[in-house]
Structures are given as structure tokens and as C-alpha cells.
Design a protein around this motif. Structure first.
Motif, PDB file in Angstrom:
ATOM      1  N   ASN A 415      -1.074  11.383 -17.526  1.00 56.62           N
ATOM      2  CA  ASN A 415      -1.746  12.373 -18.371  1.00 56.62           C
ATOM      3  C   ASN A 415      -2.600  11.638 -19.394  1.00 56.62           C
ATOM      4  OD1 ASN A 415      -2.615  14.367 -20.103  1.00 56.62           O
ATOM      5  ND2 ASN A 415      -0.635  15.372 -20.284  1.00 56.62           N
ATOM      6  N   ALA A 416      -3.900  11.627 -19.147  1.00 57.47           N
ATOM      7  CA  ALA A 416      -4.860  11.078 -20.103  1.00 57.47           C
ATOM      8  C   ALA A 416      -5.878  12.152 -20.473  1.00 57.47           C
ATOM      9  CB  ALA A 416      -5.563   9.855 -19.512  1.00 57.47           C
ATOM     10  N   LEU A 417      -5.425  13.405 -20.519  1.00 60.12           N
ATOM     11  CA  LEU A 417      -6.331  14.507 -20.839  1.00 60.12           C
ATOM     12  C   LEU A 417      -6.976  14.333 -22.205  1.00 60.12           C
ATOM     13  CD1 LEU A 417      -4.230  17.505 -19.477  1.00 60.12           C
ATOM     14  CD2 LEU A 417      -6.388  16.660 -18.535  1.00 60.12           C
ATOM     15  N   ALA A 418      -6.236  13.784 -23.153  1.00 60.34           N
ATOM     16  CA  ALA A 418      -6.770  13.617 -24.500  1.00 60.34           C
ATOM     17  C   ALA A 418      -7.954  12.665 -24.526  1.00 60.34           C
ATOM     18  CB  ALA A 418      -5.672  13.120 -25.439  1.00 60.34           C
ATOM     19  N   LEU A 419      -8.020  11.771 -23.548  1.00 55.18           N
ATOM     20  CA  LEU A 419      -9.128  10.821 -23.461  1.00 55.18           C
ATOM     21  C   LEU A 419     -10.193  11.278 -22.463  1.00 55.18           C
ATOM     22  CD1 LEU A 419      -7.128   7.464 -23.430  1.00 55.18           C
ATOM     23  CD2 LEU A 419      -8.325   8.502 -25.355  1.00 55.18           C
ATOM     24  N   GLY A 420      -9.996  12.442 -21.873  1.00 51.00           N
ATOM     25  CA  GLY A 420     -10.945  12.921 -20.875  1.00 51.00           C
ATOM     26  C   GLY A 420     -10.854  12.196 -19.569  1.00 51.00           C
ATOM     27  N   SER A 421      -9.702  11.585 -19.287  1.00 49.05           N
ATOM     28  CA  SER A 421      -9.547  10.777 -18.086  1.00 49.05           C
ATOM     29  C   SER A 421      -8.607  11.396 -17.069  1.00 49.05           C
ATOM     30  CB  SER A 421      -9.041   9.372 -18.455  1.00 49.05           C
ATOM     31  OG  SER A 421      -9.050   8.504 -17.346  1.00 49.05           O
ATOM     32  N   GLY A 422      -8.270  12.673 -17.242  1.00 49.09           N
ATOM     33  CA  GLY A 422      -7.546  13.379 -16.199  1.00 49.09           C
ATOM     34  C   GLY A 422      -6.038  13.332 -16.344  1.00 49.09           C
ATOM     35  N   ALA A 423      -5.385  14.061 -15.468  1.00 48.02           N
ATOM     36  CA  ALA A 423      -3.930  14.139 -15.404  1.00 48.02           C
ATOM     37  C   ALA A 423      -3.551  14.702 -14.054  1.00 48.02           C
ATOM     38  CB  ALA A 423      -3.383  15.028 -16.527  1.00 48.02           C
ATOM     39  N   THR A 424      -2.330  14.440 -13.650  1.00 45.47           N
ATOM     40  CA  THR A 424      -1.889  14.972 -12.370  1.00 45.47           C
ATOM     41  C   THR A 424      -1.879  16.492 -12.359  1.00 45.47           C
ATOM     42  OG1 THR A 424      -0.118  14.970 -10.719  1.00 45.47           O
ATOM     43  CG2 THR A 424       0.568  14.916 -13.014  1.00 45.47           C
ATOM     44  N   GLY A 425      -2.303  17.066 -11.245  1.00 49.13           N
ATOM     45  CA  GLY A 425      -2.175  18.502 -11.068  1.00 49.13           C
ATOM     46  C   GLY A 425      -0.728  18.886 -10.842  1.00 49.13           C
ATOM     47  N   GLY A 426      -0.444  20.163 -10.974  1.00 44.62           N
ATOM     48  CA  GLY A 426       0.905  20.647 -10.728  1.00 44.62           C
ATOM     49  C   GLY A 426       1.125  21.989 -11.377  1.00 44.62           C
TER      50      GLY A 426
END
Length: 569
Positions: A415-426
Motif C-alpha cells: 500500500n503506497a496510495l499516499a505516495l500515488g504508487s498504488g496498492a493491492t486490489g481486494g
């Protein structure tokens, strides 16, 4: 150019699930010329329903048996052909086993038959370039005599669809450029061979005698570049061949992201299962393209051992008829003993949908696939932090030179959503009920709100996971240079390679693998439970969770469990 006339008022009935939304406001369109040549696919019903033991395992049949027992009925094929030819169109191709018919002819005749008006549209493709395509809005209709015969009509609208599920690191060259999101350490990259050691792939296997299919929707590969990559790893280059589907072909050098996806898939799968033959099916990036690419792979001769899918779209981007069409093909895969590994998505629990909310990616949410989520992987000195692993559930040392002596693999949810680098779906599917084999894994905190069904009634995504964080990513080669990529589109071919090696060791196809994994309990655990982190909407937990599923592989232990389960049946 003569505009196409309004559809004729001949008797017709609506085709369920065929409604298409209006084009975006910035997409220009005009009626397609009546004489413009078009083609589209018609999917017909089965001659008999597919029994549960074939659609969901463990039963399997041959390709010929599938065609003879559950392919298209000759009477249905004749009825569709009659309606098509009466409308002034031509049947260009028929594949009774997959129940597909390709129809071609003038746009005006196609519109009249299907009760729609075809448009010439111009929008923006996935790569940002202007793209000309066909479109329609509203629903389709079919003659009354075909109301129960036709499952789907695909290709009248070929607007762009889907995306590659790969991610690039934001923080520069591995090992440089400051802290990563994983707790102060810099970015790192692993070769597939190092990951085989981390995940304990069974020794003395390389996928020999197996066929691994991949589907791609743009981009391509250069054979010389693949040879250079595999040779640099000290791996004998696998056999790689391509199949053209619906006019698409291996086409490197046009779309950088698509090339990255294609070569990531091939290089990860090929390095981890170099004895397998890799067959890459290239199709257009449209809904019809998705269905036809998967159909091409599933119904190929010889039948593949595994199919890896690293492209997807949120469930609500699929029309109900297109989702039903692809589900039919994925059910065929299960019946044929093909394991389908599909990426779970790279944008966290929203799957990138505007307005937020919780959404999952398809085909990663299909109950006929092994849905693969993502982790962040660090190798810590023995005695260091082991956060993210359940004690006693497989948190052992990663063995071999790749992992490094005395080092432990520490994994958390990507989870790197805070950096705009994505996260696993689920999350929880809005389209599919929970499969029988997943019902025991229904944590109270994993609910999908507002869907009209309780937590025990929706398909949970993903089933398993592997490293996907691009800041702890995969070292591959694209465009003549080494680079690092990640995403669940890397984790899916990793699992596909493991399936090839397990199948080789067992000398049998694995088929729909998820039910087997959910049934495994006794130690040593064949999967490492990831218990630290979240994907923005769901937390990791002991046991199954909507971030990393049941966990990441311990290949040799998994082989032992599968071998034992076969002897006790």
C-alpha cells in the motif's frame, strides 16, 4: 458517405445485459456509413448446462468432450446463421466448441438486425493518443427466435477497455534516492530467481512439458531482448511464440506501458518456469478482444496448463453480457483443467473508481480464477522484525543465495496510495456470490456495504498474493535496458510459473486451484499468512483477508500438501 438508416421495425426482443452508456462528452461521433464493413462476435448458449463438478472442479474433460457435450447445438447455429443471412450479413467463422460465430457485413444491415445505430467515434486511447473506433449507445435486440439462443453480441462497440496492472517505482533506481514507504529502507529489486528462493519453489522442477498461456492487449516483445534477459540470468531461454487474435499482433515499440506489461509477464513466467512453452495471445484492447483472447488461449490445441492474465478493469466497466461471456470461457477453462491466474488490481480497495467506494477488478474477481494480490517484500537479518507474518504459519527463513544466508523474508500488504504508487486490489465482488469453497472465510470486518447481500454472500478477492510493490519490485528488461516493475501483474505470472512447476511434479494439471488452497489446513503451512497492513479499505488479518487472501506461497510445502491431498481422495 451515406448515413446509416434507422433500424427497421422488424420484430425483436431486448438482449439482456447489452446496454452501453453514452460516449464521454469529449468523444466526437457521427453515424457510421451504411455500407461500412463491420464484424462482430455472437456467443451462443451451451447445448447442455455445464455440471458443477466441471465448472468449479475437481472434474475435468477433454477439449473434444467439452465441444461434443457442452458446445453449441447445431440447431442453434443454424438458427443464428439463418437470421444473419436473412439480414444481408455473412457468417465469417464458426467455432462450435467455444460457441462463437463471427458475423460480417454492412453497418446498416448489422444495425437493423441488432436494433441499434452504429457510430464512428473518436476518443482517447489508453496511451493518450487519439483513437478512432466504433460505438453505440443503449441496448441491442435480436429476433424473437434467438431470444434464448444468443448469450452475447460483442464488437459492435469497440471503445478502449481495460488496463495493464503494472506499476513503476516512484523513488528512482533501486537502492538509491532516499527512503521508501516501507519503513525507511531504499527501493530494492529482485530477480525472478531470487523470488523462487524466497517463495521456496519446488526444486528439481522447471515446468517442463507444460504450456503457459498469456493474454496481452497491446505492446509486444523482441525475441533478441528476451534471449538477452534470460541468458543474463543464466537461464536457458524458454520457447516463446505468439498468436494473433482478431487482427492484433506482437507489436513492440509503440506503447511503452504495454511493452512493459508484455515483457514483465514473459520474463517473470519464463525465468521461473523455463522448461514450459509460453504462448502469448495478442488481441485488441476492447471488451470483445478480452473475450476472444481468453477464448483463443483456453480452446487452443494442445490445452495449456495455466493461463496468466495481467490486465483488467473494474467490475462495473464490463457490461453484464460481456461479463457473462467471459465467465462462460473461464468455466470452460476449469472444465479443461486449466488454472487461470488473474491480477487483483493495483489501485487499492477503490480499484481507481472516481468517487471512491469499494470496488474490485475483473477478471480477478471471477470465481473461476485464482485471484492474485500483492505484498511489499523486504529481506531482514535473522532476528530482525518479522511483522506481517503469523507466528508458526510459515515465517521461516528464505533459503538460498538469492535470499542471502541468515535472512528472513518480511512481507506486508502493498500500500503506497499516499505516495500515488498504488496498492493491492481486494474486497468483495458486486457481481458474484461467494463460492462454496470460500464460505468459511467470512470475517465480520470484510463486508461489502450497500450490495443487498451479507458478507457471507459475496466473492472475496484476492485468493493469494506475492510481491507486487514496485519499490520492492522485479528486475526485468524492457526497451533495451534493465528496469524495475511491480504490480499484481507481476504476482500473477509468478503464481502461473509455480503452477507449471507443481503440475510437472504431480504429472497432472491442477485445474481450478483456489478450492484446493482453501481446503488446506495442516502444518507446515503451504502459504505464509500476511497480517500487517491494509489496502485502503480492508485490513490484513489472521487467515483470509481482502488484501492478500490466504497469503504468499511456500512452494515445496504446497507441493507436499497437494500430493497428500491426491492420495487421500
Amino acid at each position: 458517405m451515406t448515413p446509416s438508416p434507422a433500424p427497421s421495425p422488424r420484430p425483436s426482443v431486448p438482449l439482456p445485459g447489452s446496454f452501453r452508456d453514452a460516449l464521454p462528452a469529449d468523444a466526437a461521433s457521427a453515424p457510421l456509413g451504411a455500407g461500412e464493413q463491420v464484424d462482430f462476435s455472437v456467443l451462443l448458449r451451451r447445448r447442455a448446462p455445464l455440471p458443477r463438478d466441471l465448472a468449479h472442479g475437481p472434474g475435468t474433460i477433454t477439449r473434444d468432450e467439452l465441444a461434443d457435450r457442452f458446445g453449441a447445438d447445431p440447431a442453434d447455429l443454424a438458427a443464428v446463421r439463418h437470421a444473419v443471412e436473412a439480414a444481408g450479413l455473412t457468417v465469417a467463422d464458426v467455432h462450435a466448441g467455444s460457441r462463437r460465430m463471427t458475423v460480417a457485413g454492412p453497418a446498416g444491415a448489422a444495425g437493423a438486425l441488432l436494433g441499434t445505430r452504429l457510430l464512428a467515434a473518436r476518443g482517447t486511447g489508453r496511451d493518450g493518443r487519439a483513437l478512432a473506433h466504433r460505438a453505440r449507445t443503449g441496448g441491442l435486440h435480436v429476433p424473437p427466435e434467438l431470444a434464448d439462443v444468443v448469450v452475447a453480441v460483442l464488437g459492435t462497440d469497440d471503445r478502449p477497455h481495460g488496463r495493464p496492472l503494472l506499476s513503476r517505482p516512484l523513488l528512482g533506481t533501486p537502492g538509491k534516492n532516499g527512503p521508501a514507504h516501507g519503513g525507511g529502507a531504499g527501493p530494492v529489486a529482485y530477480t525472478p530467481l531470487q523470488l523462487a528462493e524466497v517463495y521456496g519453489f519446488p526444486p528439481d522442477t522447471d515446468g517442463s512439458g507444460r504450456i503457459a498461456a498469456l493474454v496481452e492487449f497491446g505492446g509486444g516483445y523482441e525475441e533478441a531482448e528476451l534471449r538477452a534477459y534470460f541468458t543474463g540470468l543464466g537461464v536457458t531461454p524458454p520457447v516463446v511464440r505468439s498468436v494473433d487474435v482478431a487482427g492484433a499482433a506482437n507489436n513492440p515499440g509503440v506503447d511503452e506501458d504495454a511493452d512493459g506489461e508484455v515483457q514483465l509477464d514473459i520474463e517473470v513466467l519464463g525465468a521461473l518456469a523455463p522448461g514450459a512453452e509460453l504462448v502469448v495471445h495478442f488481441a485488441p484492447g476492447t471488451i470483445r478482444g478480452y473475450v476472444e483472447a481468453v477464448t483463443s488461449a483456453v480452446h487452443a490445441s494442445p490445452t495449456p496448463t495455466v493461463l496468466s492474465i495481467s490486465w483488467g478493469a473494474p467490475e462495473d466497466h464490463w457490461t453484464p453480457q460481456s461479463l457473462a461471456a467471459l465467465e462462460e470461457v473461464l468455466a470452460d477453462a476449469a472444465a479443461l483443467g486449466i488454472t487461470v491466474c488473474a491480477a487483483a488490481g493495483d489501485v487499492g480497495s477503490t480499484d481507481g473508481e472516481k468517487g471512491g467506494g469499494r470496488h474490485v477488478d475483473y477478471p480477478g474477481s471471477s470465481p473461476h480464477v485464482l485471484s492474485v494480490g500483492g505484498t511489499s517484500l523486504r529481506l531482514a537479518d535473522d532476528g530482525g522484525s518479522r511483522a506481517g507474518r503469523t507466528p508458526g504459519a510459515g515465517a521461516g527463513k528464505a533459503q538460498g543465495a538469492g535470499a542471502g544466508s541468515g535472512r528472513t523474508a518480511v512481507e506486508t500488504v502493498w500500500n503506497a496510495l499516499a505516495l500515488g504508487s498504488g496498492a493491492t486490489g481486494g474486497g468483495r465482488s458486486a457481481a458474484f456470490p461467494v463460492p462454496l469453497w470460500q464460505r468459511r472465510y467470512q470475517p465480520a470486518g470484510q463486508r461489502q456495504p450497500g450490495r443487498g447481500q451479507g458478507p457471507a454472500e459475496r466473492r472475496g478477492v484476492p485468493d493469494v498474493a506475492a510481491v507486487a510493490d514496485p519499490s520492492t519490485g522485479y528486475r526485468i528488461r524492457v526497451g533495451g535496458k534493465d528496469t524495475t516493475l511491480g504490480g499484481t501483474s507481476a504476482a500473477a505470472p509468478l503464481w502461473a510459473a509455480l503452477v507449471c512447476r507443481l503440475s510437472e511434479a504431480l504429472d497432472a494439471p491442477l485445474g481450478l486451484l483456489a478450492p484446493l488452497l482453501y481446503a488446506l489446513e495442516a502444518p507446515p503451512a503451504p502459504l505464509t499468512d500476511i497480517t500487517s497492513g491494509d489496502n485502503g479499505g480492508y485490513p490484513a488479518a489472521v487467515g483470509w483477508d481482502a488484501c492478500t487472501g490466504l497469503g504468499t506461497p511456500r512452494g515445496a510445502a504446497l507441493l507436499a500438501h497437494l500430493r497428500a491431498s491426491r492420495t487421500t481422495r
